[in-house]
Scaffold this motif. Structure first.
Motif, mmCIF file in Angstrom:
data_model
loop_
_atom_site.group_PDB
_atom_site.id
_atom_site.type_symbol
_atom_site.label_atom_id
_atom_site.label_comp_id
_atom_site.label_asym_id
_atom_site.label_seq_id
_atom_site.Cartn_x
_atom_site.Cartn_y
_atom_site.Cartn_z
ATOM 1 N N SER A 1 0.827 -1.202 0.000
ATOM 2 C CA SER A 1 0.000 0.000 0.000
ATOM 3 C C SER A 1 0.866 1.259 0.000
ATOM 4 N N LEU A 2 1.925 1.249 0.796
ATOM 5 C CA LEU A 2 2.846 2.383 0.832
ATOM 6 C C LEU A 2 3.504 2.582 -0.530
ATOM 7 N N ALA A 3 3.919 1.481 -1.165
ATOM 8 C CA ALA A 3 4.550 1.559 -2.482
ATOM 9 C C ALA A 3 3.556 2.048 -3.538
ATOM 10 N N GLU A 4 2.296 1.626 -3.427
ATOM 11 C CA GLU A 4 1.248 2.103 -4.346
ATOM 12 C C GLU A 4 1.104 3.619 -4.235
ATOM 13 N N GLU A 5 1.050 4.116 -3.002
ATOM 14 C CA GLU A 5 0.901 5.547 -2.779
ATOM 15 C C GLU A 5 2.105 6.308 -3.336
ATOM 16 N N ALA A 6 3.313 5.803 -3.063
ATOM 17 C CA ALA A 6 4.526 6.454 -3.570
ATOM 18 C C ALA A 6 4.543 6.454 -5.096
ATOM 19 N N SER A 7 4.107 5.352 -5.696
ATOM 20 C CA SER A 7 4.091 5.253 -7.157
ATOM 21 C C SER A 7 3.101 6.232 -7.770
ATOM 22 N N LYS A 8 1.906 6.314 -7.190
ATOM 23 C CA LYS A 8 0.877 7.218 -7.712
ATOM 24 C C LYS A 8 1.261 8.685 -7.546
ATOM 25 N N LYS A 9 1.902 9.017 -6.409
ATOM 26 C CA LYS A 9 2.194 10.413 -6.100
ATOM 27 C C LYS A 9 3.527 10.910 -6.653
ATOM 28 N N LEU A 10 4.502 9.996 -6.859
ATOM 29 C CA LEU A 10 5.842 10.467 -7.219
ATOM 30 C C LEU A 10 6.576 9.619 -8.248
ATOM 31 N N LEU A 11 6.562 8.315 -8.100
ATOM 32 C CA LEU A 11 7.460 7.469 -8.879
ATOM 33 C C LEU A 11 7.045 7.268 -10.330
ATOM 34 N N ALA A 12 5.742 7.325 -10.623
ATOM 35 C CA ALA A 12 5.264 7.099 -11.990
ATOM 36 C C ALA A 12 4.308 8.215 -12.400
ATOM 37 N N ASN A 13 4.305 8.516 -13.680
ATOM 38 C CA ASN A 13 3.365 9.478 -14.245
ATOM 39 C C ASN A 13 2.251 8.668 -14.917
ATOM 40 N N PRO A 14 1.067 8.593 -14.304
ATOM 41 C CA PRO A 14 0.010 7.720 -14.830
ATOM 42 C C PRO A 14 -0.488 8.105 -16.223
ATOM 43 N N VAL A 15 -0.200 9.313 -16.669
ATOM 44 C CA VAL A 15 -0.590 9.728 -18.010
ATOM 45 C C VAL A 15 0.266 9.018 -19.060
ATOM 46 N N MET A 16 1.522 8.730 -18.712
ATOM 47 C CA MET A 16 2.456 8.161 -19.686
ATOM 48 C C MET A 16 3.038 6.815 -19.277
ATOM 49 N N GLU A 17 2.872 6.400 -18.018
ATOM 50 C CA GLU A 17 3.552 5.203 -17.526
ATOM 51 C C GLU A 17 2.605 4.314 -16.724
ATOM 52 N N PHE A 18 2.958 3.026 -16.665
ATOM 53 C CA PHE A 18 2.308 2.105 -15.745
ATOM 54 C C PHE A 18 3.385 1.523 -14.847
ATOM 55 N N TYR A 19 2.970 0.927 -13.736
ATOM 56 C CA TYR A 19 3.960 0.365 -12.811
ATOM 57 C C TYR A 19 3.468 -0.972 -12.269
ATOM 58 N N GLU A 20 4.446 -1.780 -11.858
ATOM 59 C CA GLU A 20 4.185 -3.060 -11.204
ATOM 60 C C GLU A 20 4.995 -3.088 -9.923
ATOM 61 N N ILE A 21 4.405 -3.644 -8.868
ATOM 62 C CA ILE A 21 5.051 -3.676 -7.547
ATOM 63 C C ILE A 21 5.240 -5.115 -7.094
ATOM 64 N N THR A 22 6.432 -5.416 -6.589
ATOM 65 C CA THR A 22 6.736 -6.723 -6.005
ATOM 66 C C THR A 22 7.245 -6.481 -4.590
ATOM 67 N N VAL A 23 6.715 -7.237 -3.630
ATOM 68 C CA VAL A 23 7.098 -7.071 -2.227
ATOM 69 C C VAL A 23 7.649 -8.410 -1.710
ATOM 70 N N ASN A 24 8.803 -8.341 -1.037
ATOM 71 C CA ASN A 24 9.399 -9.524 -0.406
ATOM 72 C C ASN A 24 9.859 -9.176 0.999
ATOM 73 N N ALA A 25 9.613 -10.081 1.924
ATOM 74 C CA ALA A 25 10.081 -9.896 3.298
ATOM 75 C C ALA A 25 11.608 -10.012 3.323
ATOM 76 N N VAL A 26 12.230 -9.223 4.191
ATOM 77 C CA VAL A 26 13.687 -9.252 4.344
ATOM 78 C C VAL A 26 13.996 -9.918 5.669
ATOM 79 N N ASN A 27 14.839 -10.940 5.632
ATOM 80 C CA ASN A 27 15.266 -11.608 6.869
ATOM 81 C C ASN A 27 16.379 -10.797 7.498
ATOM 82 N N SER A 28 16.192 -10.430 8.746
ATOM 83 C CA SER A 28 17.194 -9.611 9.443
ATOM 84 C C SER A 28 18.367 -10.448 9.905
#
Length: 85
Positions: free
Chosen positions: A58-85
């Motif tokens: 959800s955080l990545a979706e918000e960042a993509s919509k607001k900053l990382l991608a321009n929805p007029v010209m671009e689309f985006y795909e998100i992949t999430v993986n847990a990181v083992n500490s």
């Protein structure tokens, strides 16, 4: 929990990709004529602290919509993986 989030941003298929056309021309000049099409995009890697995978996405979706991608010209795909500490 920590998550590694990958955001892939690409130009919409309907739009001309001038950077991709330039790369295609360069590849052909190098004798790599078997390459028929090139699309150039962005790969963005985020390290996210979130309570769940859904929250990280959800955080990545918000960042993509607001900053990382321009929805007029671009689309985006998100992949999430847990990181083992």
């Amino acid at each position: 929990m920590k998550y590694s989030v990958q955001v892939h941003v690409m130009p919409l298929k309907e739009l001309l990709d001038p950077q991709g056309k330039a790369v295609l021309g360069g590849l052909k000049n190098l004798g790599l004529g078997a390459v028929e099409d090139v699309r150039v995009g962005k790969h963005i890697s985020l390290q996210v602290e979130a309570a769940s995978e859904a929250e990280a996405k959800s955080l990545a979706e918000e960042a993509s919509k607001k900053l990382l991608a321009n929805p007029v010209m671009e689309f985006y795909e998100i992949t999430v993986n847990a990181v083992n500490s």
